[in-house]
Scaffold this motif. Structure first.
Motif, PDB file in Angstrom:
ATOM      1  N   ASP A 165     -18.328 -14.662 -11.541  1.00 54.41           N
ATOM      2  CA  ASP A 165     -18.360 -15.634 -10.445  1.00 54.41           C
ATOM      3  C   ASP A 165     -16.981 -16.194 -10.142  1.00 54.41           C
ATOM      4  O   ASP A 165     -16.848 -17.259  -9.536  1.00 54.41           O
ATOM      5  N   TYR A 166     -15.935 -15.448 -10.538  1.00 57.64           N
ATOM      6  CA  TYR A 166     -14.564 -15.913 -10.333  1.00 57.64           C
ATOM      7  C   TYR A 166     -13.987 -15.461  -8.987  1.00 57.64           C
ATOM      8  O   TYR A 166     -12.880 -15.840  -8.630  1.00 57.64           O
ATOM      9  N   GLY A 167     -14.721 -14.620  -8.255  1.00 53.06           N
ATOM     10  CA  GLY A 167     -14.160 -14.055  -7.033  1.00 53.06           C
ATOM     11  C   GLY A 167     -13.198 -12.940  -7.359  1.00 53.06           C
ATOM     12  O   GLY A 167     -13.312 -12.276  -8.404  1.00 53.06           O
ATOM     13  N   ASN A 168     -12.224 -12.703  -6.485  1.00 52.68           N
ATOM     14  CA  ASN A 168     -11.210 -11.678  -6.750  1.00 52.68           C
ATOM     15  C   ASN A 168     -10.262 -12.162  -7.842  1.00 52.68           C
ATOM     16  O   ASN A 168      -9.725 -13.275  -7.761  1.00 52.68           O
ATOM     17  N   VAL A 169     -10.047 -11.314  -8.828  1.00 49.33           N
ATOM     18  CA  VAL A 169      -9.271 -11.688 -10.010  1.00 49.33           C
ATOM     19  C   VAL A 169      -8.135 -10.697 -10.229  1.00 49.33           C
ATOM     20  O   VAL A 169      -8.287  -9.492  -9.979  1.00 49.33           O
ATOM     21  N   VAL A 170      -7.004 -11.213 -10.697  1.00 48.24           N
ATOM     22  CA  VAL A 170      -5.890 -10.379 -11.144  1.00 48.24           C
ATOM     23  C   VAL A 170      -5.613 -10.745 -12.594  1.00 48.24           C
ATOM     24  O   VAL A 170      -5.422 -11.928 -12.915  1.00 48.24           O
ATOM     25  N   ILE A 171      -5.613  -9.737 -13.474  1.00 44.67           N
ATOM     26  CA  ILE A 171      -5.307  -9.957 -14.886  1.00 44.67           C
ATOM     27  C   ILE A 171      -4.033  -9.201 -15.216  1.00 44.67           C
ATOM     28  O   ILE A 171      -3.948  -7.987 -15.001  1.00 44.67           O
ATOM     29  N   LEU A 172      -3.062  -9.906 -15.743  1.00 42.59           N
ATOM     30  CA  LEU A 172      -1.738  -9.340 -16.003  1.00 42.59           C
ATOM     31  C   LEU A 172      -1.336  -9.572 -17.451  1.00 42.59           C
ATOM     32  O   LEU A 172      -1.707 -10.580 -18.058  1.00 42.59           O
TER      33      LEU A 172
ATOM     34  N   ALA B 199      -4.147  -0.962 -11.315  1.00 44.91           N
ATOM     35  CA  ALA B 199      -4.119  -1.134 -12.764  1.00 44.91           C
ATOM     36  C   ALA B 199      -3.170  -0.123 -13.393  1.00 44.91           C
ATOM     37  O   ALA B 199      -3.160   1.058 -13.037  1.00 44.91           O
ATOM     38  N   GLY B 200      -2.351  -0.598 -14.317  1.00 45.52           N
ATOM     39  CA  GLY B 200      -1.389   0.255 -14.999  1.00 45.52           C
ATOM     40  C   GLY B 200       0.030   0.083 -14.485  1.00 45.52           C
ATOM     41  O   GLY B 200       0.980   0.465 -15.178  1.00 45.52           O
ATOM     42  N   GLU B 201       0.201  -0.473 -13.285  1.00 45.91           N
ATOM     43  CA  GLU B 201       1.547  -0.656 -12.739  1.00 45.91           C
ATOM     44  C   GLU B 201       2.302  -1.748 -13.486  1.00 45.91           C
ATOM     45  O   GLU B 201       1.721  -2.763 -13.886  1.00 45.91           O
ATOM     46  N   VAL B 202       3.599  -1.550 -13.637  1.00 51.52           N
ATOM     47  CA  VAL B 202       4.470  -2.561 -14.235  1.00 51.52           C
ATOM     48  C   VAL B 202       5.190  -3.261 -13.085  1.00 51.52           C
ATOM     49  O   VAL B 202       5.991  -2.646 -12.366  1.00 51.52           O
ATOM     50  N   LEU B 203       4.895  -4.554 -12.893  1.00 57.05           N
ATOM     51  CA  LEU B 203       5.413  -5.310 -11.759  1.00 57.05           C
ATOM     52  C   LEU B 203       6.595  -6.175 -12.182  1.00 57.05           C
ATOM     53  O   LEU B 203       6.528  -6.860 -13.214  1.00 57.05           O
ATOM     54  N   PRO B 204       7.672  -6.168 -11.421  1.00 56.99           N
ATOM     55  CA  PRO B 204       8.795  -7.061 -11.731  1.00 56.99           C
ATOM     56  C   PRO B 204       8.443  -8.513 -11.427  1.00 56.99           C
ATOM     57  O   PRO B 204       7.515  -8.793 -10.657  1.00 56.99           O
ATOM     58  N   GLY B 205       9.164  -9.442 -12.038  1.00 58.56           N
ATOM     59  CA  GLY B 205       8.942 -10.857 -11.774  1.00 58.56           C
ATOM     60  C   GLY B 205       9.153 -11.177 -10.302  1.00 58.56           C
ATOM     61  O   GLY B 205      10.045 -10.637  -9.656  1.00 58.56           O
ATOM     62  N   GLY B 206       8.307 -12.040  -9.762  1.00 57.22           N
ATOM     63  CA  GLY B 206       8.385 -12.397  -8.357  1.00 57.22           C
ATOM     64  C   GLY B 206       7.599 -11.489  -7.443  1.00 57.22           C
ATOM     65  O   GLY B 206       7.548 -11.724  -6.234  1.00 57.22           O
TER      66      GLY B 206
ATOM     67  N   ALA C 215       0.827  -1.210   0.000  1.00 53.93           N
ATOM     68  CA  ALA C 215       0.000   0.000   0.000  1.00 53.93           C
ATOM     69  C   ALA C 215       0.863   1.262   0.000  1.00 53.93           C
ATOM     70  O   ALA C 215       0.467   2.295  -0.571  1.00 53.93           O
ATOM     71  N   ASP C 216       2.025   1.174   0.613  1.00 54.69           N
ATOM     72  CA  ASP C 216       2.914   2.339   0.706  1.00 54.69           C
ATOM     73  C   ASP C 216       3.843   2.472  -0.496  1.00 54.69           C
ATOM     74  O   ASP C 216       4.583   3.455  -0.601  1.00 54.69           O
ATOM     75  N   ARG C 217       3.834   1.490  -1.397  1.00 47.30           N
ATOM     76  CA  ARG C 217       4.794   1.488  -2.500  1.00 47.30           C
ATOM     77  C   ARG C 217       4.440   2.565  -3.529  1.00 47.30           C
ATOM     78  O   ARG C 217       3.293   2.663  -3.966  1.00 47.30           O
ATOM     79  N   THR C 218       5.429   3.350  -3.900  1.00 49.98           N
ATOM     80  CA  THR C 218       5.191   4.441  -4.867  1.00 49.98           C
ATOM     81  C   THR C 218       6.233   4.478  -5.979  1.00 49.98           C
ATOM     82  O   THR C 218       6.210   5.395  -6.810  1.00 49.98           O
ATOM     83  N   ASP C 219       7.134   3.497  -6.014  1.00 54.60           N
ATOM     84  CA  ASP C 219       8.264   3.573  -6.939  1.00 54.60           C
ATOM     85  C   ASP C 219       8.081   2.747  -8.211  1.00 54.60           C
ATOM     86  O   ASP C 219       9.012   2.613  -9.004  1.00 54.60           O
ATOM     87  N   LEU C 220       6.891   2.172  -8.445  1.00 55.14           N
ATOM     88  CA  LEU C 220       6.698   1.349  -9.629  1.00 55.14           C
ATOM     89  C   LEU C 220       6.354   2.202 -10.841  1.00 55.14           C
ATOM     90  O   LEU C 220       5.571   3.158 -10.749  1.00 55.14           O
ATOM     91  N   PRO C 221       6.913   1.877 -12.008  1.00 58.22           N
ATOM     92  CA  PRO C 221       6.523   2.597 -13.233  1.00 58.22           C
ATOM     93  C   PRO C 221       5.090   2.242 -13.614  1.00 58.22           C
ATOM     94  O   PRO C 221       4.582   1.175 -13.275  1.00 58.22           O
ATOM     95  N   ARG C 222       4.430   3.153 -14.303  1.00 55.04           N
ATOM     96  CA  ARG C 222       3.043   2.932 -14.741  1.00 55.04           C
ATOM     97  C   ARG C 222       2.948   3.115 -16.255  1.00 55.04           C
ATOM     98  O   ARG C 222       3.504   4.070 -16.804  1.00 55.04           O
ATOM     99  N   ARG C 223       2.221   2.224 -16.900  1.00 55.05           N
ATOM    100  CA  ARG C 223       2.038   2.309 -18.354  1.00 55.05           C
ATOM    101  C   ARG C 223       0.769   3.067 -18.708  1.00 55.05           C
ATOM    102  O   ARG C 223       0.639   3.577 -19.818  1.00 55.05           O
TER     103      ARG C 223
END
Length: 377
Positions: free
Chosen positions: A289-296, A316-323, A183-191
């Motif tokens: 009916d899938y519940g909470n979903v994450v689409i990447l 939405a829009g954040e670019v996440l590193p692997g892991g 929640a506190d993370r602010t350093d991720l690039p956004r597309r």
């Protein structure tokens, strides 16, 4: 008598070989050390520059340690039950041997040296007794070791169950800290930025996952052109996003007769779900009916869909590193599964949560097992 001695020797050899292959007590001790290292990692994560990464590693360390502890305890319990049953099954045999020794001990010395068939019979009986004595000593030593081992295993289980509880508490603390750090993370690039109104309209109008996925691009505002590096060269080598086993394969019907093009992975309560490769977060939240979903989107034209999570991370829009962590499974991983250990039940009974995984190429579902390394494929 010689047959009895040979049988005892064979049983001892067999038990020794089995014990040499696996040491439940040592496995449980090693698991306790792993949980100790995870606890140290949790303390170090407080001052880590990248707290999200540090806490992710810490949770994985706890999950590995808890799994090893459960398995060590289970094996110790099975070993104890095996030894107890073996000792009980040998009661008649032990009584027979004690009876022989007692009858020999009550006979006067000169009579023991005599045999009805004469000197030859006396010599033969002496040879038999010379064989019996070492075998009885060996048997007595074996029984002492068995009893001592049972005592050690029982003490180990008492102390290890407490270590398991502490590990569960540490894992829960790490999960809470991770939620705060994300929640506190602010350093991720956004597309791109998400248009919440368009997203809400898309959700309301979509009746299928395919329909929702096809309209996702329209919810993005000011999207940066381009894509992340391809992951096609890693096809078939991606790690599953969660520690678990495949419960249902692609297009396999469930108990209600419903089939879906993705796979269902059985996992533990509270398990951490992470990204197998860098990706742009296209959507997170409830869907149909899938519940909470994450689409990447790891690259243009490919979508990873993870459904059934309890907590989802990111925007939405954040670019996440692997892991990177993308969410947590539901349920509560309590110490109650120690009862499963005591009952010697299969570890699969503890995987009460299910994660649905779907991969879409150009919005067409493909078998996820062509992308992921699984025990089934």
């Amino acid at each position: 008598m010689r047959g009895l001695i040979a049988g005892l020797g064979a049983a001892l050899l067999s038990a020794t070989l089995v014990w040499a292959e696996t040491d439940p007590a040592e496995a449980a001790r090693e698991a306790a050390q792993r949980l100790g290292r995870a606890s140290s990692m949790l303390n170090d994560a407080e001052n880590a520059r990248n707290r999200v990464k540090a806490l992710t590693e810490t949770i994985h360390a706890y999950e590995d340690g808890l799994q090893a502890m459960r398995e060590g305890l289970r094996r110790a319990n099975i070993r104890e039950e095996t030894l107890s049953r073996e000792l009980q099954s040998r009661d008649a045999e032990i009584g027979q041997l004690l009876g022989v020794l007692q009858s020999i001990g009550q006979t006067r010395g000169p009579v023991v040296l005599l045999h009805p068939s004469g000197p030859v019979g006396t010599a033969r009986s002496g040879m038999i007794l010379s064989d019996v004595a070492p075998a009885l000593d060996l048997r007595a030593k074996e029984l002492r070791e068995r009893l001592e081992e049972v005592t050690v295993l029982r003490q180990l289980q008492e102390s290890a169950v407490e270590t398991l509880r502490e590990g569960l508490q540490g894992a829960q603390t790490a999960r809470s800290e991770l939620s705060k750090a994300v929640a506190d993370r602010t350093d991720l690039p956004r597309r791109f930025a998400e248009d919440p109104v368009k997203t809400a309209l898309l959700l309301a109008s979509s009746e299928t996952l395919e329909g929702f996925a096809s309209g996702l691009a329209g919810t993005a505002v000011n999207e940066v052109p381009g894509s992340l590096p391809t992951i096609s060269d890693r096809k078939g080598e991606l790690a599953l996003p969660v520690d678990g086993r495949v419960l249902r394969r692609a297009n396999e019907r469930d108990a209600a007769g419903i089939s879906r093009p993705g796979i269902v992975v059985a996992t533990r309560p509270g398990a951490l779900v992470t990204l197998p490769a860098p990706a742009t977060l296209r959507y997170r939240g409830p869907l149909l009916d899938y519940g909470n979903v994450v689409i990447l989107e790891p690259e243009a034209g490919i979508l990873l869909v993870f459904a059934g999570l309890d907590v989802v991370y990111g925007a939405a829009g954040e670019v996440l590193p692997g892991g990177s962590p993308v969410g947590l499974m539901g349920g509560e991983d309590t110490g109650s599964d120690a009862l499963l250990i005591e009952n010697g039940k299969d570890a699969g009974a503890e995987r009460s949560q299910t994660l649905y995984i779907e991969i879409r190429e150009d919005n067409t579902p493909v078998d996820p097992e062509t992308w992921f390394l699984t025990d089934e494929g």
